[in-house]
Design a protein around this motif. Sequence first.
Motif, PDB file in Angstrom:
ATOM      1  N   HIS A 120       5.160   8.176 -10.027  1.00 11.87           N
ATOM      2  CA  HIS A 120       6.575   8.756 -10.424  1.00 11.87           C
ATOM      3  C   HIS A 120       7.002   8.072 -11.283  1.00 11.87           C
ATOM      4  O   HIS A 120       8.204   8.035 -12.441  1.00 11.87           O
ATOM      5  CB  HIS A 120       6.922   8.560  -8.940  1.00 11.87           C
ATOM      6  N   ARG A 121       6.498   6.879 -11.913  1.00 14.15           N
ATOM      7  CA  ARG A 121       6.220   6.807 -13.095  1.00 14.15           C
ATOM      8  C   ARG A 121       5.423   6.456 -14.135  1.00 14.15           C
ATOM      9  O   ARG A 121       3.763   6.795 -13.971  1.00 14.15           O
ATOM     10  CB  ARG A 121       6.440   4.382 -12.701  1.00 14.15           C
ATOM     11  N   ARG A 122       5.782   6.103 -15.203  1.00 13.68           N
ATOM     12  CA  ARG A 122       5.039   5.086 -16.396  1.00 13.68           C
ATOM     13  C   ARG A 122       4.224   4.165 -16.396  1.00 13.68           C
ATOM     14  O   ARG A 122       4.363   3.546 -15.304  1.00 13.68           O
ATOM     15  CB  ARG A 122       5.423   5.536 -17.836  1.00 13.68           C
ATOM     16  N   TRP A 123       2.775   4.238 -17.038  1.00 15.31           N
ATOM     17  CA  TRP A 123       2.111   2.900 -16.633  1.00 15.31           C
ATOM     18  C   TRP A 123       3.347   1.644 -16.938  1.00 15.31           C
ATOM     19  O   TRP A 123       2.988   0.875 -16.518  1.00 15.31           O
ATOM     20  CB  TRP A 123       1.207   2.999 -17.074  1.00 15.31           C
ATOM     21  N   TRP A 124       4.095   1.873 -17.952  1.00 12.01           N
ATOM     22  CA  TRP A 124       4.792   0.095 -18.449  1.00 12.01           C
ATOM     23  C   TRP A 124       5.988  -0.165 -17.366  1.00 12.01           C
ATOM     24  O   TRP A 124       6.702  -0.709 -17.585  1.00 12.01           O
ATOM     25  CB  TRP A 124       5.162   0.616 -19.762  1.00 12.01           C
ATOM     26  N   GLN A 125       6.411   1.274 -16.835  1.00 14.27           N
ATOM     27  CA  GLN A 125       8.152   1.016 -16.138  1.00 14.27           C
ATOM     28  C   GLN A 125       7.522   0.282 -15.012  1.00 14.27           C
ATOM     29  O   GLN A 125       6.508   0.457 -14.168  1.00 14.27           O
ATOM     30  CB  GLN A 125       7.949   2.518 -15.919  1.00 14.27           C
ATOM     31  N   ARG A 126       8.631  -0.019 -14.419  1.00 12.60           N
ATOM     32  CA  ARG A 126       8.242  -1.102 -12.989  1.00 12.60           C
ATOM     33  C   ARG A 126       9.118  -0.182 -12.174  1.00 12.60           C
ATOM     34  O   ARG A 126      10.176   1.071 -12.476  1.00 12.60           O
ATOM     35  CB  ARG A 126       9.588  -2.407 -13.521  1.00 12.60           C
ATOM     36  N   LEU A 127       8.562  -0.209 -10.704  1.00 12.04           N
ATOM     37  CA  LEU A 127       9.012   0.704  -9.621  1.00 12.04           C
ATOM     38  C   LEU A 127      10.792   0.077  -9.051  1.00 12.04           C
ATOM     39  O   LEU A 127      11.422  -1.352  -9.247  1.00 12.04           O
ATOM     40  CB  LEU A 127       8.358  -0.182  -8.571  1.00 12.04           C
ATOM     41  N   VAL A 145       0.663  -1.073   0.218  1.00 10.67           N
ATOM     42  CA  VAL A 145      -0.039  -0.041   0.176  1.00 10.67           C
ATOM     43  C   VAL A 145       1.017   1.367  -0.237  1.00 10.67           C
ATOM     44  O   VAL A 145       0.566   2.353  -0.627  1.00 10.67           O
ATOM     45  CB  VAL A 145      -1.142  -0.139   0.967  1.00 10.67           C
ATOM     46  N   ALA A 146       1.652   1.091   0.378  1.00  5.74           N
ATOM     47  CA  ALA A 146       3.083   2.215   1.089  1.00  5.74           C
ATOM     48  C   ALA A 146       3.721   2.367  -0.445  1.00  5.74           C
ATOM     49  O   ALA A 146       3.485   3.660  -1.346  1.00  5.74           O
ATOM     50  CB  ALA A 146       3.735   2.221   1.602  1.00  5.74           C
ATOM     51  N   THR A 147       3.976   1.914  -1.087  1.00  4.74           N
ATOM     52  CA  THR A 147       4.518   1.499  -2.758  1.00  4.74           C
ATOM     53  C   THR A 147       2.963   2.331  -3.092  1.00  4.74           C
ATOM     54  O   THR A 147       4.283   2.634  -4.160  1.00  4.74           O
ATOM     55  CB  THR A 147       5.080   0.612  -2.923  1.00  4.74           C
ATOM     56  N   MET A 148       2.047   2.406  -3.455  1.00  8.34           N
ATOM     57  CA  MET A 148       1.197   2.314  -4.370  1.00  8.34           C
ATOM     58  C   MET A 148       1.235   3.872  -4.304  1.00  8.34           C
ATOM     59  O   MET A 148       1.388   4.678  -5.951  1.00  8.34           O
ATOM     60  CB  MET A 148      -0.016   2.148  -4.487  1.00  8.34           C
ATOM     61  N   LEU A 152      -1.108   7.513   5.206  1.00  9.21           N
ATOM     62  CA  LEU A 152      -0.368   8.414   5.297  1.00  9.21           C
ATOM     63  C   LEU A 152       0.840   8.289   4.584  1.00  9.21           C
ATOM     64  O   LEU A 152       1.096   9.176   3.755  1.00  9.21           O
ATOM     65  CB  LEU A 152       0.021   9.051   6.887  1.00  9.21           C
ATOM     66  N   ALA A 153       1.516   6.914   4.929  1.00 10.56           N
ATOM     67  CA  ALA A 153       2.715   6.556   4.456  1.00 10.56           C
ATOM     68  C   ALA A 153       2.627   6.676   2.882  1.00 10.56           C
ATOM     69  O   ALA A 153       3.923   6.697   1.797  1.00 10.56           O
ATOM     70  CB  ALA A 153       2.724   5.193   5.034  1.00 10.56           C
ATOM     71  N   ARG A 154       1.692   6.211   2.442  1.00 10.89           N
ATOM     72  CA  ARG A 154       1.540   5.918   0.895  1.00 10.89           C
ATOM     73  C   ARG A 154       1.346   7.869   0.848  1.00 10.89           C
ATOM     74  O   ARG A 154       2.007   7.945  -0.595  1.00 10.89           O
ATOM     75  CB  ARG A 154       0.378   5.543   0.855  1.00 10.89           C
ATOM     76  N   ALA A 155       1.005   8.966   1.196  1.00 10.57           N
ATOM     77  CA  ALA A 155       1.272  10.096   0.985  1.00 10.57           C
ATOM     78  C   ALA A 155       2.414  10.388   1.287  1.00 10.57           C
ATOM     79  O   ALA A 155       2.777  11.059   0.473  1.00 10.57           O
ATOM     80  CB  ALA A 155      -0.162  10.478   1.676  1.00 10.57           C
ATOM     81  N   LEU A 156       3.662  10.034   2.327  1.00  6.37           N
ATOM     82  CA  LEU A 156       4.787  10.324   1.846  1.00  6.37           C
ATOM     83  C   LEU A 156       5.500  10.401   0.873  1.00  6.37           C
ATOM     84  O   LEU A 156       5.923  10.860   0.208  1.00  6.37           O
ATOM     85  CB  LEU A 156       5.222  10.568   3.801  1.00  6.37           C
ATOM     86  N   ALA A 157       5.656   8.539   0.657  1.00 10.29           N
ATOM     87  CA  ALA A 157       6.274   8.005  -0.811  1.00 10.29           C
ATOM     88  C   ALA A 157       5.652   8.664  -1.913  1.00 10.29           C
ATOM     89  O   ALA A 157       6.438   8.745  -2.673  1.00 10.29           O
ATOM     90  CB  ALA A 157       5.406   6.729  -0.778  1.00 10.29           C
ATOM     91  N   HIS A 158       4.536   9.354  -1.772  1.00  6.69           N
ATOM     92  CA  HIS A 158       4.439  10.006  -2.919  1.00  6.69           C
ATOM     93  C   HIS A 158       4.782  11.337  -3.192  1.00  6.69           C
ATOM     94  O   HIS A 158       5.560  12.021  -4.678  1.00  6.69           O
ATOM     95  CB  HIS A 158       2.908  10.901  -2.895  1.00  6.69           C
ATOM     96  N   ASP A 159       5.248  11.610  -2.109  1.00  5.63           N
ATOM     97  CA  ASP A 159       6.473  12.824  -1.888  1.00  5.63           C
ATOM     98  C   ASP A 159       6.058  14.413  -2.384  1.00  5.63           C
ATOM     99  O   ASP A 159       6.524  15.053  -3.682  1.00  5.63           O
ATOM    100  CB  ASP A 159       7.775  12.576  -2.372  1.00  5.63           C
ATOM    101  N   LYS A 160       5.153  14.746  -2.243  1.00  2.43           N
ATOM    102  CA  LYS A 160       4.914  15.864  -3.153  1.00  2.43           C
ATOM    103  C   LYS A 160       4.932  17.205  -2.060  1.00  2.43           C
ATOM    104  O   LYS A 160       4.822  17.225  -0.737  1.00  2.43           O
ATOM    105  CB  LYS A 160       3.247  16.015  -3.504  1.00  2.43           C
ATOM    106  N   ASP A 179      12.023   3.276  -5.328  1.00  4.54           N
ATOM    107  CA  ASP A 179      10.669   3.738  -5.172  1.00  4.54           C
ATOM    108  C   ASP A 179      10.448   3.362  -3.937  1.00  4.54           C
ATOM    109  O   ASP A 179       9.828   3.405  -3.461  1.00  4.54           O
ATOM    110  CB  ASP A 179       9.838   2.634  -6.508  1.00  4.54           C
ATOM    111  N   HIS A 180      11.025   2.043  -3.855  1.00  4.06           N
ATOM    112  CA  HIS A 180      10.949   0.681  -2.677  1.00  4.06           C
ATOM    113  C   HIS A 180      11.664   1.484  -1.701  1.00  4.06           C
ATOM    114  O   HIS A 180      10.389   1.441  -0.059  1.00  4.06           O
ATOM    115  CB  HIS A 180      10.844  -0.910  -3.062  1.00  4.06           C
ATOM    116  N   ALA A 181      12.266   1.806  -1.491  1.00  2.00           N
ATOM    117  CA  ALA A 181      13.056   2.315  -0.615  1.00  2.00           C
ATOM    118  C   ALA A 181      12.204   3.433  -0.060  1.00  2.00           C
ATOM    119  O   ALA A 181      12.168   4.008   1.021  1.00  2.00           O
ATOM    120  CB  ALA A 181      14.605   2.770  -1.208  1.00  2.00           C
TER     121      ALA A 181
END
Length: 269
Positions: free
Chosen positions: A95-102, A87-90, A140-148, A106-108
């Motif tokens: 930050h990626r195009r739909w065809w790009q792998r994370l 969920v956090a990784t979502m 909230l972690a998911r939002a933080l990972a979004h990094d805006k 991103d995982h970090a």
Amino acid sequence: MDNALEVERLSVDFAGHRALDIVSFTLPPGQLVGLLGPNGAGKSTLFRAILGQVEHTGAVRVSGEIPSYVPQGDTVAADFPATAADVATMGRFGHRRWWQRLSRDDHAAATAALETVGMAEHAGCTFATLSGGQRQRVMLARALAHDKQVILLDEPMTGVDSVSRDAIAATIARLRDDGRTVLMSTHDLSDAARSCDRLIFLNRRIIHDGPPATTFTPEVIQAAYEGAAVMLTRPDGGSFGVLDDAHHHDHGSVHGHSHAPSHEEHHHP
């Protein structure tokens, strides 16, 4: 653009009903702003308009891209077969195009976000097995990972346990101190007056906007809540809170706070 968020003459209509009426405000970087008002005042609608999810008139300008957003409650089904880390990784998908792998980065970033909200040790737990407060921290972690730059929080403290509440509050304060702009709707007026740099009282239109010292007054609250509120008086007499739609709230939880009022009195206009 000097401001992190600019809302100019924003109006929203639903089937002939005006949900928001010519709402205007600007938010600079590094500010925590409380969005306050009764149920049905348009707080969630305002968030959806800022995100471009509902049709509106007027203008919304955001520094950078679409803000990070934590809506009310869980937006991931409790039985969804995903871990807290998933969920956090979502939050990194944008930050990626739909065809790009994370990527490893991103995982970090997702892992770091879970650590920030105190959920790293639960990263491998299935979302459904987490408590409501833990799920809210993961969101909230998911939002933080979004990094805006701009973060919208729609009642992030509702229904969470004290441990999660403290973790969420500490994370919000850290975001503000890091220069992010946080717009947070809440029903806990006393807490907002203590923690926020600025309060925006909304009831379809802006009732009052400014620092707590000038906005957290009986006159402003009566205007925003249209007199339908319970006034909570504190022993020192120096501050107060209001619960709108009081039958939806557990008065015991209010009195359980260390800053609890000594008694209640019904206030009439």
